[in-house]
Design a protein around this motif. Structure first.
Motif, PDB file in Angstrom:
ATOM      1  N   ASP A 112      44.386  57.502  48.529  1.00  0.00           N
ATOM      2  CA  ASP A 112      43.273  56.992  47.736  1.00  0.00           C
ATOM      3  C   ASP A 112      43.756  55.983  46.705  1.00  0.00           C
ATOM      4  O   ASP A 112      43.074  55.004  46.426  1.00  0.00           O
ATOM      5  N   LYS A 113      44.934  56.217  46.139  1.00  0.00           N
ATOM      6  CA  LYS A 113      45.494  55.264  45.180  1.00  0.00           C
ATOM      7  C   LYS A 113      45.772  53.939  45.865  1.00  0.00           C
ATOM      8  O   LYS A 113      45.499  52.874  45.314  1.00  0.00           O
ATOM      9  N   SER A 114      46.320  54.002  47.086  1.00  0.00           N
ATOM     10  CA  SER A 114      46.609  52.776  47.838  1.00  0.00           C
ATOM     11  C   SER A 114      45.329  52.039  48.161  1.00  0.00           C
ATOM     12  O   SER A 114      45.258  50.812  48.021  1.00  0.00           O
ATOM     13  N   LEU A 115      44.302  52.762  48.580  1.00  0.00           N
ATOM     14  CA  LEU A 115      43.025  52.135  48.908  1.00  0.00           C
ATOM     15  C   LEU A 115      42.407  51.490  47.673  1.00  0.00           C
ATOM     16  O   LEU A 115      41.879  50.381  47.737  1.00  0.00           O
ATOM     17  N   SER A 116      42.516  52.153  46.547  1.00  0.00           N
ATOM     18  CA  SER A 116      41.996  51.603  45.300  1.00  0.00           C
ATOM     19  C   SER A 116      42.732  50.324  44.924  1.00  0.00           C
ATOM     20  O   SER A 116      42.116  49.346  44.496  1.00  0.00           O
ATOM     21  N   GLU A 117      44.034  50.315  45.097  1.00  0.00           N
ATOM     22  CA  GLU A 117      44.832  49.121  44.791  1.00  0.00           C
ATOM     23  C   GLU A 117      44.475  47.978  45.733  1.00  0.00           C
ATOM     24  O   GLU A 117      44.334  46.831  45.308  1.00  0.00           O
ATOM     25  N   ILE A 118      44.310  48.283  47.015  1.00  0.00           N
ATOM     26  CA  ILE A 118      43.928  47.251  47.983  1.00  0.00           C
ATOM     27  C   ILE A 118      42.564  46.670  47.611  1.00  0.00           C
ATOM     28  O   ILE A 118      42.372  45.458  47.633  1.00  0.00           O
ATOM     29  N   ASN A 119      41.637  47.531  47.244  1.00  0.00           N
ATOM     30  CA  ASN A 119      40.302  47.075  46.852  1.00  0.00           C
ATOM     31  C   ASN A 119      40.381  46.177  45.620  1.00  0.00           C
ATOM     32  O   ASN A 119      39.753  45.119  45.566  1.00  0.00           O
ATOM     33  N   ARG A 120      41.162  46.579  44.636  1.00  0.00           N
ATOM     34  CA  ARG A 120      41.304  45.803  43.405  1.00  0.00           C
ATOM     35  C   ARG A 120      41.873  44.412  43.707  1.00  0.00           C
ATOM     36  O   ARG A 120      41.378  43.403  43.218  1.00  0.00           O
ATOM     37  N   LEU A 121      42.881  44.363  44.553  1.00  0.00           N
ATOM     38  CA  LEU A 121      43.488  43.085  44.912  1.00  0.00           C
ATOM     39  C   LEU A 121      42.534  42.235  45.747  1.00  0.00           C
ATOM     40  O   LEU A 121      42.430  41.022  45.542  1.00  0.00           O
ATOM     41  N   PHE A 122      41.821  42.868  46.679  1.00  0.00           N
ATOM     42  CA  PHE A 122      40.873  42.154  47.533  1.00  0.00           C
ATOM     43  C   PHE A 122      39.801  41.471  46.692  1.00  0.00           C
ATOM     44  O   PHE A 122      39.426  40.332  46.960  1.00  0.00           O
ATOM     45  N   LEU A 123      39.325  42.146  45.661  1.00  0.00           N
ATOM     46  CA  LEU A 123      38.288  41.579  44.804  1.00  0.00           C
ATOM     47  C   LEU A 123      38.764  40.347  44.044  1.00  0.00           C
ATOM     48  O   LEU A 123      37.955  39.538  43.613  1.00  0.00           O
ATOM     49  N   ARG A 124      40.070  40.207  43.897  1.00  0.00           N
ATOM     50  CA  ARG A 124      40.609  39.048  43.179  1.00  0.00           C
ATOM     51  C   ARG A 124      40.727  37.812  44.060  1.00  0.00           C
ATOM     52  O   ARG A 124      40.937  36.713  43.567  1.00  0.00           O
ATOM     53  N   LEU A 125      40.599  37.984  45.375  1.00  0.00           N
ATOM     54  CA  LEU A 125      40.734  36.871  46.305  1.00  0.00           C
ATOM     55  C   LEU A 125      39.456  36.055  46.365  1.00  0.00           C
ATOM     56  O   LEU A 125      38.362  36.580  46.176  1.00  0.00           O
TER      57      LEU A 125
ATOM     58  N   ASP B 174      36.809  33.648  48.752  1.00  0.00           N
ATOM     59  CA  ASP B 174      36.220  33.921  50.067  1.00  0.00           C
ATOM     60  C   ASP B 174      37.136  33.545  51.224  1.00  0.00           C
ATOM     61  O   ASP B 174      37.267  34.295  52.192  1.00  0.00           O
ATOM     62  N   SER B 175      37.775  32.385  51.141  1.00  0.00           N
ATOM     63  CA  SER B 175      38.640  31.970  52.246  1.00  0.00           C
ATOM     64  C   SER B 175      39.884  32.855  52.349  1.00  0.00           C
ATOM     65  O   SER B 175      40.334  33.167  53.453  1.00  0.00           O
ATOM     66  N   GLN B 176      40.420  33.290  51.219  1.00  0.00           N
ATOM     67  CA  GLN B 176      41.566  34.194  51.235  1.00  0.00           C
ATOM     68  C   GLN B 176      41.170  35.546  51.827  1.00  0.00           C
ATOM     69  O   GLN B 176      41.940  36.151  52.581  1.00  0.00           O
ATOM     70  N   ARG B 177      39.977  36.015  51.491  1.00  0.00           N
ATOM     71  CA  ARG B 177      39.502  37.285  52.055  1.00  0.00           C
ATOM     72  C   ARG B 177      39.382  37.190  53.568  1.00  0.00           C
ATOM     73  O   ARG B 177      39.759  38.113  54.292  1.00  0.00           O
ATOM     74  N   GLU B 178      38.858  36.068  54.043  1.00  0.00           N
ATOM     75  CA  GLU B 178      38.690  35.868  55.477  1.00  0.00           C
ATOM     76  C   GLU B 178      40.041  35.908  56.196  1.00  0.00           C
ATOM     77  O   GLU B 178      40.188  36.553  57.233  1.00  0.00           O
ATOM     78  N   VAL B 179      41.039  35.236  55.630  1.00  0.00           N
ATOM     79  CA  VAL B 179      42.379  35.230  56.222  1.00  0.00           C
ATOM     80  C   VAL B 179      42.955  36.640  56.236  1.00  0.00           C
ATOM     81  O   VAL B 179      43.537  37.079  57.235  1.00  0.00           O
ATOM     82  N   LEU B 180      42.783  37.366  55.159  1.00  0.00           N
ATOM     83  CA  LEU B 180      43.312  38.727  55.076  1.00  0.00           C
ATOM     84  C   LEU B 180      42.656  39.637  56.107  1.00  0.00           C
ATOM     85  O   LEU B 180      43.329  40.419  56.776  1.00  0.00           O
ATOM     86  N   ILE B 181      41.353  39.512  56.273  1.00  0.00           N
ATOM     87  CA  ILE B 181      40.639  40.334  57.253  1.00  0.00           C
ATOM     88  C   ILE B 181      41.106  40.020  58.665  1.00  0.00           C
ATOM     89  O   ILE B 181      41.373  40.930  59.459  1.00  0.00           O
TER      90      ILE B 181
END
Length: 103
Positions: A72-85, A87-94
């Protein structure tokens, strides 16, 4: 706890109280009162700060349990980092994650 979180996140981003206040449309005094726990921001200001700090409102309010699992800590960290990206960075990551999961 909310006031402490606001202050810590503000300082992590190198913002003064005045700079944060200007970004969300309040006075510096409002931010000061929030950080000191004298007053609390309305829901609209919480949402605005969460966007500025790239966190969820729950994280800003500290609704997250201190005894959460490592996963859950890892998922929370991933979510926090994802929100900082952006739109184009999010698309590449996905797309990268989808390719990674194919293997």
């Amino acid at each position: 706890m909310l006031g402490k979180n606001i202050k810590e996140l503000r300082l992590e981003r190198g913002l003064t109280q005045l700079e944060l206040a200007n970004k969300i449309g309040v006075t510096q005094g409002a931010v000061y009162f929030w950080e000191k726990g004298i007053n609390e921001p309305t829901a609209g200001y919480l949402i605005a700060m969460a966007k500025i700090f790239s966190v969820t409102v729950d994280e800003l309010l500290s609704f997250e349990s201190r005894d959460i699992s490592d996963g859950d800590k890892s998922l929370s960290e991933i979510n926090r980092l994802f929100l900082r990206l952006n739109d184009s960075q999010r698309e590449v990551l996905i797309l990268t994650a989808k390719e990674f999961l194919k293997n």
